[in-house]
Design a protein around this motif. Structure first.
Motif, short mmCIF file in Angstrom:
data_model
loop_
_atom_site.label_atom_id
_atom_site.label_comp_id
_atom_site.label_asym_id
_atom_site.label_seq_id
_atom_site.Cartn_x
_atom_site.Cartn_y
_atom_site.Cartn_z
N TYR A 1 0.76 -1.19 -0.09
CA TYR A 1 -0.01 -0.02 -0.06
C TYR A 1 0.86 1.28 0.03
O TYR A 1 1.98 1.13 0.32
N TYR A 2 0.36 2.28 -0.45
CA TYR A 2 0.90 3.80 -0.22
C TYR A 2 -0.05 4.14 1.03
O TYR A 2 -1.16 4.06 1.00
N VAL A 3 0.28 4.85 2.09
CA VAL A 3 -0.28 4.87 3.38
C VAL A 3 -0.15 6.27 3.79
O VAL A 3 1.28 6.82 3.73
N ALA A 4 -0.99 7.04 4.04
CA ALA A 4 -0.97 8.43 4.63
C ALA A 4 -1.53 8.33 6.20
O ALA A 4 -2.60 7.97 6.34
N PHE A 5 -0.66 8.60 7.12
CA PHE A 5 -1.09 8.96 8.50
C PHE A 5 -1.28 10.58 8.69
O PHE A 5 -0.34 11.08 8.78
N LEU A 6 -2.45 10.81 9.29
CA LEU A 6 -2.41 12.24 9.14
C LEU A 6 -3.21 12.57 10.76
O LEU A 6 -3.91 11.74 11.29
N GLU B 1 5.44 3.05 9.94
CA GLU B 1 6.34 4.01 9.38
C GLU B 1 5.71 5.28 9.32
O GLU B 1 6.36 6.44 9.28
N ALA B 2 4.47 5.36 8.42
CA ALA B 2 3.71 6.55 8.40
C ALA B 2 3.58 7.10 9.73
O ALA B 2 3.57 8.47 9.73
#
Length: 230
Positions: free
Chosen positions: A9-14, A129-130
């Motif tokens: 996946y590409y993952v964004a943690f906001l 990691e995100a």
């Protein structure tokens, strides 16, 4: 259960900054906070409309989990132009949070790698990691990624998506690549946000908060100068 495996996946943690103050502010109603989350649903609908022009059904490709002030947005890495879709989604989310009054800032990290995501269960190296990138590296209101993630996304993208992807990021002073939501702020919005930032800087001595707003102020002033010199 033993046959379950990670997927790429590409993952964004906001992280929504100042969320505790929003929740504890008696002038901010439950419906006001819900508007933040409704933006995400609106973007899913917006991306879905692209399918009418020949794109995949992105409404089913971009997924998210919301945990109070933390939001994880992710997309399978084998989706065509996956990083562009994720970066566009996150950029527009931050942009629209700046339109509301008072404006809301987010901080985040974007990674690529193994993750398990099914129903309400999520875990894996990419998610961890995100989160760490958001928590320890982003530090100020920005969404960042390492250059190798950007390079991977560009290499995997169709040629017509590479320049648009490049236009949505910039190399920040610490060599992380940050999403350039400042580029979308119009001439009327930039001064308004700058005034809001100045009011916070004029009244707080908290060094952590000051560093966050000074970062925004620096980039807004740079954009205002660019528009003046055009």
């Amino acid at each position: 259960m033993d046959n379950e495996q990670y997927s790429q996946y590409y993952v964004a943690f906001l992280d929504i900054l100042g969320f505790r103050n929003l929740v504890n502010n008696p002038k901010v109603l439950c419906g006001d906070i819900l508007k933040i989350y409704k933006f995400l649903d609106q973007y899913n609908d917006m991306f879905f409309m692209f399918s009418k022009d020949g794109f995949e059904d992105m409404k089913n490709k971009i997924k998210m989990k919301i945990m109070s002030d933390s939001i994880c947005i992710y997309i399978e890495a084998d989706t065509p132009n996956a990083l562009w879709w994720l970066v566009s989604f996150c950029t527009l989310f931050q942009y629209n949070l700046l339109v509301i009054d008072p404006c809301v800032f987010i901080r985040g990290g974007i990674t690529h790698g193994d993750m398990y995501a099914k129903d309400d269960t999520m875990f894996g190296p990419a998610l961890t990691e995100a989160y760490l990138l958001e928590e320890y590296n982003a530090r100020v209101p920005r969404i960042i990624m390492c250059k190798n993630i950007l390079d991977r996304g560009r290499a995997e993208a169709n040629e017509q998506f590479r320049k648009p992807l490049d236009s949505l990021v910039f190399r920040d002073d610490d060599a992380f690549y940050a999403l350039d939501y400042f580029a979308f702020l119009g001439e009327t919005m930039l001064p308004r946000i700058n005034t809001t930032i100045s009011s916070y800087l004029d009244t707080t001595t908290n060094e952590s908060i000051r560093q966050k707003y000074l970062y925004i102020e620096k980039h807004i002033r740079r954009r205002l100068e660019e528009k003046t010199n055009v």
